[in-house]
Design a protein around this motif. Structure first.
Motif, short mmCIF file in Angstrom:
data_model
loop_
_atom_site.label_atom_id
_atom_site.label_comp_id
_atom_site.label_asym_id
_atom_site.label_seq_id
_atom_site.Cartn_x
_atom_site.Cartn_y
_atom_site.Cartn_z
N GLY A 278 39.79 52.22 40.65
CA GLY A 278 40.57 50.99 40.77
C GLY A 278 39.76 49.73 40.56
O GLY A 278 40.28 48.63 40.75
N LYS A 279 38.51 49.90 40.15
CA LYS A 279 37.62 48.76 39.91
C LYS A 279 37.02 48.87 38.51
O LYS A 279 36.97 49.94 37.94
CB LYS A 279 36.51 48.74 40.97
N VAL A 280 36.54 47.73 38.00
CA VAL A 280 35.93 47.70 36.68
C VAL A 280 34.47 47.30 36.81
O VAL A 280 34.15 46.28 37.44
CB VAL A 280 36.64 46.70 35.74
N SER A 281 33.59 48.09 36.23
CA SER A 281 32.17 47.80 36.26
C SER A 281 31.70 47.27 34.90
O SER A 281 32.40 47.38 33.90
CB SER A 281 31.36 49.05 36.60
N GLU A 282 30.50 46.72 34.89
CA GLU A 282 29.93 46.21 33.64
C GLU A 282 29.77 47.34 32.62
O GLU A 282 30.07 47.17 31.43
CB GLU A 282 28.58 45.56 33.92
N ASP A 283 29.33 48.51 33.08
CA ASP A 283 29.15 49.65 32.18
C ASP A 283 30.49 50.09 31.58
O ASP A 283 30.54 50.47 30.40
CB ASP A 283 28.51 50.82 32.92
N GLU A 284 31.54 50.06 32.37
CA GLU A 284 32.84 50.49 31.86
C GLU A 284 33.35 49.56 30.76
O GLU A 284 33.94 50.01 29.76
CB GLU A 284 33.85 50.58 33.01
N PRO B 184 42.05 40.77 43.60
CA PRO B 184 42.44 39.47 43.04
C PRO B 184 41.63 39.09 41.79
O PRO B 184 42.13 38.40 40.91
CB PRO B 184 42.16 38.50 44.19
N GLU B 185 40.39 39.56 41.72
CA GLU B 185 39.57 39.29 40.54
C GLU B 185 40.21 39.93 39.31
O GLU B 185 40.24 39.33 38.23
CB GLU B 185 38.16 39.84 40.73
N LEU B 186 40.70 41.13 39.47
CA LEU B 186 41.34 41.84 38.36
C LEU B 186 42.66 41.19 37.99
O LEU B 186 43.04 41.12 36.81
CB LEU B 186 41.55 43.30 38.74
N ASP B 187 43.37 40.66 39.00
CA ASP B 187 44.63 39.96 38.73
C ASP B 187 44.40 38.74 37.85
O ASP B 187 45.28 38.34 37.09
CB ASP B 187 45.28 39.52 40.05
N ALA B 188 43.22 38.14 37.96
CA ALA B 188 42.89 36.95 37.18
C ALA B 188 42.48 37.29 35.75
O ALA B 188 42.28 36.38 34.93
CB ALA B 188 41.77 36.17 37.86
N ALA B 189 42.38 38.58 35.44
CA ALA B 189 41.97 39.04 34.11
C ALA B 189 43.02 39.99 33.54
O ALA B 189 42.80 41.20 33.52
CB ALA B 189 40.62 39.73 34.20
N MET C 163 31.55 39.96 33.65
CA MET C 163 31.20 40.00 35.07
C MET C 163 30.94 38.59 35.60
O MET C 163 31.35 38.24 36.71
CB MET C 163 29.97 40.88 35.28
N THR C 164 30.27 37.76 34.79
CA THR C 164 30.01 36.39 35.20
C THR C 164 31.32 35.63 35.41
O THR C 164 31.46 34.84 36.36
CB THR C 164 29.16 35.67 34.14
N ALA C 165 32.29 35.89 34.53
CA ALA C 165 33.56 35.16 34.59
C ALA C 165 34.46 35.62 35.73
O ALA C 165 35.14 34.80 36.36
CB ALA C 165 34.30 35.31 33.26
N TYR C 166 34.46 36.93 36.03
CA TYR C 166 35.49 37.45 36.94
C TYR C 166 34.97 38.06 38.25
O TYR C 166 35.73 38.17 39.21
CB TYR C 166 36.33 38.49 36.21
N ASP C 167 33.70 38.47 38.30
CA ASP C 167 33.17 39.07 39.53
C ASP C 167 32.74 37.96 40.48
O ASP C 167 31.56 37.66 40.65
CB ASP C 167 32.00 40.00 39.18
N LYS C 168 33.70 37.36 41.13
CA LYS C 168 33.45 36.17 41.95
C LYS C 168 32.63 36.46 43.21
O LYS C 168 31.91 35.58 43.69
CB LYS C 168 34.79 35.52 42.35
N ASP C 169 32.73 37.66 43.74
CA ASP C 169 31.96 37.96 44.95
C ASP C 169 30.63 38.64 44.64
O ASP C 169 29.89 39.04 45.55
CB ASP C 169 32.77 38.80 45.94
#
Length: 225
Positions: A91-97, A70-75, A56-62
């Protein structure tokens, strides 16, 4: 060790996915020898909660609590695993997932998998290309990168011997989320577009329940444009 004991060993320790056609995957277990008894290749040590937090620190920019768009595209590693990672299908990824996905790998108790992939460029098999699976950094240093060289478009991906956790570690790949890079040099120049290597958009999850692995269709269909 008797023949009966060998058979019993493999029934207990080895799970295999049949290889048919050009692409296949099998799960491997280590054999320690008769004197020491059977041993098993263990999954790499990863803290599910710690890795998820780092992701989350690396990719959850907002900082909205999700990796999406776009965050997911970067991962690429995460994006490639959405079928098993995105539990609520939003369509989103959470920390728990992410944490639950790592826990699912660890629950299998399986430490290594043999995988083969197919690489094509504009529909034609690519020969002599290096295919590298780089683990997402948030998984930590215990998950190792793997590579292979294509022949007839096919490549077996393995952790190089010098990088394996131990000298008797069998060939194959650990479970994880990987960025995939395909490179082929000719006369000192890269012949594969940057979107497949230095700026790769390719990813793959190595897991026994990954759809591409289960269907034996791990393929990277590249285009020259």
């Amino acid at each position: 060790m008797s023949r009966l004991n060998h058979a019993s060993f493999f029934r207990h320790w080895t799970v295999a996915v049949p290889t048919t056609g050009a692409v296949g995957a099998g799960l491997l277990a280590a054999l320690a020898g008769c004197s020491g008894g059977p041993s098993r290749v263990q999954p790499p040590s990863i803290s599910p909660s710690g890795a998820a937090s780092e992701a989350m620190t690396a990719y959850d920019k907002d900082s909205d609590g999700f990796i999406a768009g776009p965050e997911l595209d970067a991962a690429p590693g995460l994006k490639a695993a959405m079928a098993t990672l995105d539990l609520d299908k939003d369509g989103k990824v959470s920390e728990d997932e992410i944490s639950q996905r790592i826990e699912a790998w660890q629950a299998t108790g399986l430490g290594i998998m043999s995988i083969t992939c197919r690489v094509t460029m504009d529909g034609k098999p690519v020969d002599g290309a290096t295919v590298t699976f780089e683990p997402e950094p948030f998984l930590g240093e215990n998950v190792k990168a793997g590579e292979g060289t294509t022949s007839g478009g096919m490549a077996s991906i393995r952790i190089p011997k010098e990088n394996r956790p131990s000298a008797d570690y069998p060939p194959g790949m650990q479970f994880g989320l990987f960025k995939v890079k395909v490179s082929k040099q000719a006369n000192g120049k890269e012949t594969i577009p940057a979107k497949y290597n230095t700026e790769t958009t390719l990813g793959q999850q190595v897991s026994s329940d990954d759809p591409a692995i289960m269907s034996q269709l791990i393929k990277f269909d590249l285009t020259s444009k």
